[in-house]
Design an enzyme around this catalytic site. Sequence first.
Site, PDB file in Angstrom:
ATOM      1  N   ASP A  67       0.864  -1.178   0.000  1.00 10.48           N
ATOM      2  CA  ASP A  67       0.000   0.000   0.000  1.00 10.48           C
ATOM      3  C   ASP A  67       0.903   1.230   0.000  1.00 10.48           C
ATOM      4  O   ASP A  67       2.027   1.160  -0.466  1.00 10.48           O
ATOM      5  CB  ASP A  67      -0.948  -0.034   1.211  1.00 10.48           C
ATOM      6  N   HIS A 101       1.158   1.615  -3.511  1.00 12.70           N
ATOM      7  CA  HIS A 101       0.231   2.454  -4.284  1.00 12.70           C
ATOM      8  C   HIS A 101       0.790   3.854  -4.454  1.00 12.70           C
ATOM      9  O   HIS A 101       0.841   4.373  -5.549  1.00 12.70           O
ATOM     10  CB  HIS A 101      -1.139   2.511  -3.618  1.00 12.70           C
TER      11      HIS A 101
END
Length: 185
Positions: A67, A101
């Site tokens: 993430d 991300h």
Amino acid sequence: MYKRQIVLHGLTIQNSPSWNLHPYFSDNLRFLELTILNPWDSPNTDGMDPESVNGLEVAGVYFSLGDDCIAIKSGKYYMGHKYKVPSQNIFVRQCCMNNGHGAVTIGSEMAAGARHIRVENCLFNRTDRGLRIKTRRGRGKDAVVEDIRFENIKMDHVLTPFVLNSYYNLSLIHISEPTRLRCIS
């Protein structure tokens, strides 16, 4: 209770089930030469989520996870409006953000805002985004983002160098392709 004058140096943090480091309501923190590792496809495994901090130095940290590498926050709506403590005076340098991300993300929980953030001399490698600012509608006048500076950033295989989303929607998130590359300084 505020935490002050904390230094983390030379640790490896690996395979956390959720956010790896989450300092909040803290002053004058230093995170130096850390390694933060999670599988590339592990959801919600942010590397570092400073929330409502004042004075944070992140130097020489290697991130490889599923993430956001660094996600700067300042509270969901009720916390941000109740305490009004922005994240500010954050300096990130000589770090490698691999996979993930966003390399450096502001939000989505940022109801008290973020300001005076410097990121320099870093490598963003195979992240979906370089600088990512994400929020939801209704954050209000306290959710100001200002004085954000990026200098001498190398991006290698970054899908989108900059994205600003003020109507953040979790259903639009996708997972990056796996990689076995390491950052080389």
